[in-house]
Design an enzyme around this catalytic site. Structure first.
Site, PDB file in Angstrom:
ATOM      1  N   SER A 214     -31.464 -96.725-122.397  1.00  0.00           N
ATOM      2  CA  SER A 214     -30.099 -96.556-121.874  1.00  0.00           C
ATOM      3  C   SER A 214     -29.302 -97.801-122.224  1.00  0.00           C
ATOM      4  O   SER A 214     -29.879 -98.886-122.421  1.00  0.00           O
ATOM      5  CB  SER A 214     -30.140 -96.402-120.354  1.00  0.00           C
ATOM      6  OG  SER A 214     -28.840 -96.523-119.807  1.00  0.00           O
TER       7      SER A 214
ATOM      8  N   TYR B 288     -33.585 -98.839-111.793  1.00  0.00           N
ATOM      9  CA  TYR B 288     -33.532 -98.010-113.014  1.00  0.00           C
ATOM     10  C   TYR B 288     -33.249 -98.892-114.237  1.00  0.00           C
ATOM     11  O   TYR B 288     -33.935 -98.807-115.259  1.00  0.00           O
ATOM     12  CB  TYR B 288     -32.442 -96.955-112.837  1.00  0.00           C
ATOM     13  CG  TYR B 288     -32.147 -96.112-114.055  1.00  0.00           C
ATOM     14  CD1 TYR B 288     -32.973 -95.057-114.417  1.00  0.00           C
ATOM     15  CD2 TYR B 288     -31.009 -96.365-114.830  1.00  0.00           C
ATOM     16  CE1 TYR B 288     -32.681 -94.267-115.524  1.00  0.00           C
ATOM     17  CE2 TYR B 288     -30.705 -95.579-115.938  1.00  0.00           C
ATOM     18  CZ  TYR B 288     -31.545 -94.535-116.287  1.00  0.00           C
ATOM     19  OH  TYR B 288     -31.252 -93.760-117.387  1.00  0.00           O
TER      20      TYR B 288
HETATM   21  P1  NDP Z   1     -32.612 -84.996-116.782  1.00  0.00           P
HETATM   22  O1  NDP Z   1     -32.802 -85.418-115.365  1.00  0.00           O
HETATM   23  O2  NDP Z   1     -31.572 -84.004-117.106  1.00  0.00           O
HETATM   24  O3  NDP Z   1     -34.007 -84.500-117.388  1.00  0.00           O
HETATM   25  C1  NDP Z   1     -35.151 -85.300-117.226  1.00  0.00           C
HETATM   26  C2  NDP Z   1     -36.386 -84.502-117.549  1.00  0.00           C
HETATM   27  O4  NDP Z   1     -37.522 -85.374-117.342  1.00  0.00           O
HETATM   28  C3  NDP Z   1     -36.567 -83.307-116.614  1.00  0.00           C
HETATM   29  O5  NDP Z   1     -37.083 -82.218-117.311  1.00  0.00           O
HETATM   30  C4  NDP Z   1     -37.567 -83.835-115.603  1.00  0.00           C
HETATM   31  O6  NDP Z   1     -38.344 -82.839-114.993  1.00  0.00           O
HETATM   32  C5  NDP Z   1     -38.440 -84.706-116.486  1.00  0.00           C
HETATM   33  N1  NDP Z   1     -39.195 -85.651-115.659  1.00  0.00           N
HETATM   34  C6  NDP Z   1     -38.700 -86.514-114.753  1.00  0.00           C
HETATM   35  N2  NDP Z   1     -39.692 -87.125-114.110  1.00  0.00           N
HETATM   36  C7  NDP Z   1     -40.843 -86.631-114.624  1.00  0.00           C
HETATM   37  C8  NDP Z   1     -42.209 -86.855-114.336  1.00  0.00           C
HETATM   38  N3  NDP Z   1     -42.595 -87.706-113.381  1.00  0.00           N
HETATM   39  N4  NDP Z   1     -43.130 -86.185-115.046  1.00  0.00           N
HETATM   40  C9  NDP Z   1     -42.766 -85.312-115.999  1.00  0.00           C
HETATM   41  N5  NDP Z   1     -41.482 -85.044-116.302  1.00  0.00           N
HETATM   42  C10 NDP Z   1     -40.536 -85.689-115.612  1.00  0.00           C
HETATM   43  O7  NDP Z   1     -32.360 -86.371-117.557  1.00  0.00           O
HETATM   44  P2  NDP Z   1     -31.611 -86.670-118.951  1.00  0.00           P
HETATM   45  O8  NDP Z   1     -31.919 -85.626-119.935  1.00  0.00           O
HETATM   46  O9  NDP Z   1     -30.213 -87.012-118.645  1.00  0.00           O
HETATM   47  O10 NDP Z   1     -32.329 -88.037-119.338  1.00  0.00           O
HETATM   48  C11 NDP Z   1     -33.292 -88.121-120.356  1.00  0.00           C
HETATM   49  C12 NDP Z   1     -33.475 -89.581-120.709  1.00  0.00           C
HETATM   50  O11 NDP Z   1     -32.219 -90.135-121.093  1.00  0.00           O
HETATM   51  C13 NDP Z   1     -33.991 -90.449-119.565  1.00  0.00           C
HETATM   52  O12 NDP Z   1     -34.892 -91.394-120.057  1.00  0.00           O
HETATM   53  C14 NDP Z   1     -32.737 -91.136-119.071  1.00  0.00           C
HETATM   54  O13 NDP Z   1     -33.017 -92.362-118.437  1.00  0.00           O
HETATM   55  C15 NDP Z   1     -31.991 -91.332-120.376  1.00  0.00           C
HETATM   56  N6  NDP Z   1     -30.568 -91.541-120.227  1.00  0.00           N
HETATM   57  C16 NDP Z   1     -29.788 -90.585-119.606  1.00  0.00           C
HETATM   58  C17 NDP Z   1     -28.440 -90.804-119.451  1.00  0.00           C
HETATM   59  C18 NDP Z   1     -27.547 -89.822-118.756  1.00  0.00           C
HETATM   60  O14 NDP Z   1     -26.398 -90.194-118.401  1.00  0.00           O
HETATM   61  N7  NDP Z   1     -27.955 -88.591-118.556  1.00  0.00           N
HETATM   62  C19 NDP Z   1     -27.794 -92.045-119.944  1.00  0.00           C
HETATM   63  C20 NDP Z   1     -28.704 -92.950-120.586  1.00  0.00           C
HETATM   64  C21 NDP Z   1     -30.029 -92.688-120.720  1.00  0.00           C
HETATM   65  P3  NDP Z   1     -37.994 -82.320-113.477  1.00  0.00           P
HETATM   66  O15 NDP Z   1     -36.540 -81.975-113.482  1.00  0.00           O
HETATM   67  O16 NDP Z   1     -38.895 -81.171-113.310  1.00  0.00           O
HETATM   68  O17 NDP Z   1     -38.306 -83.480-112.596  1.00  0.00           O
END
Ligand code: NDP
Length: 244
Positions: free
Chosen positions: A136, A149
């Site tokens: 990020s 985070y």
């Molecule tokens: P979402 O919350 O939309 O999706 C995250 C996914 O990761 C979900 O499918 C979730 O599953 C899964 N996940 C979370 N925890 C676990 C776990 N313990 N085990 C297995 N799966 C898990 O997030 P984004 O798509 O927005 O984010 C993706 C990446 O991008 C992350 O690393 C985030 O930090 C990074 N990012 C996002 C930004 C944003 O503004 N959206 C900005 C900058 C970086 P479930 O829902 O079932 O828990």
């Protein structure tokens, strides 16, 4: 830029929603053999329907032993995307042990664990590989209520460089993408106030947040041979935020 991942084995964590889900779809469309890892089985079932032939693994990546059981024998992986993360919102003075431990377990420790499993396999098979961490822009800049985070993302920058240095001799490249806000479920959780969202967007030189597709394109570039001499780096997908 035409990319081709035909027949290459890939693994994406956090594949159920958001950026991870769209990364799986893009890799599948470009011919990769994808293992999609996430926590909610219903997400993986619907993803399988959209992308016939992918392998799915349902596991809580914050649980080291369960992850070892689920992925320890996952088979060959040449392309790894460490994307799973959680985003707790707590003022620094209210940070709890539980939230600290959980966030570091999911966002950082699982990245190390899954990378070890995959990199050991690459080295054993003697094949080159590419690992991309979804970090990020908050690895570089702070925002209120995101200290834990952001710290996980800052640590990912160090791991990216350390892994690139140690795995480079095995022809394994390690890089990160560092997006600004993307309005996935996670982005919407962080930005609930429309007025704060509007002001933040205005602080970006391009006057926008990033789209999921922008992040996925950078991930695909770093996974592909088009970035063959890039390792230990991070691509900002931040609409110019850090330049301002
Ligand atoms: P979402 O919350 O939309 O999706 C995250 C996914 O990761 C979900 O499918 C979730 O599953 C899964 N996940 C979370 N925890 C676990 C776990 N313990 N085990 C297995 N799966 C898990 O997030 P984004 O798509 O927005 O984010 C993706 C990446 O991008 C992350 O690393 C985030 O930090 C990074 N990012 C996002 C930004 C944003 O503004 N959206 C900005 C900058 C970086 P479930 O829902 O079932 O828990």
């Amino acid at each position: 830029m035409q990319l081709n991942f035909r027949g290459l084995p890939a693994l994406v964590t956090g594949a159920g929603k958001g950026i991870g889900r769209d990364t799986v779809k893009a890799l599948h469309a470009l011919g990769a053999k994808v293992v999609a890892v996430s926590r909610t089985d219903a997400d993986l079932v619907s993803l399988s329907e959209e992308c016939p032939g992918i392998q799915t693994v349902c596991v809580d990546l914050g649980d080291w032993d369960a992850t070892e059981r689920a992925l320890g024998n996952v088979g060959p992986v040449d392309l790894l995307v460490n994307n799973a993360a959680v985003v707790p919102l707590q003022p620094f003075l209210e940070v709890t042990k539980e939230v600290f431990d959980r966030t570091f377990s999911v966002n950082l420790r699982s990245l190390v664990q899954v990378s070890q499993i995959v990199a050991r396999g690459m080295i054993h098979r003697g094949v080159p590989g590419s690992i991309v961490h979804v970090s990020s822009m908050v690895a570089h800049v702070t925002f209120p209520n995101l200290s834990v985070y952001s710290s996980t993302k800052g640590a990912i920058s160090v791991f990216t460089r350390a892994m690139a240095a140690e795995l480079g001799p095995y022809k394994i490249r390690v890089n990160s993408v560092n997006p600004t806000v993307v309005l996935t479920a996670m982005g919407q959780k962080v930005l609930t106030d429309p007025e704060i969202a509007r002001k933040l967007k205005e602080r970006h030189p391009l006057r926008k947040f990033a789209e999921t597709e922008d992040v996925v394109n950078s991930i695909l570039f770093l996974l592909s041979d088009r970035s063959a001499s890039t390792s230990g780096s991070g691509i900002l997908v931040d609409a110019g935020y850090l330049a301002s």
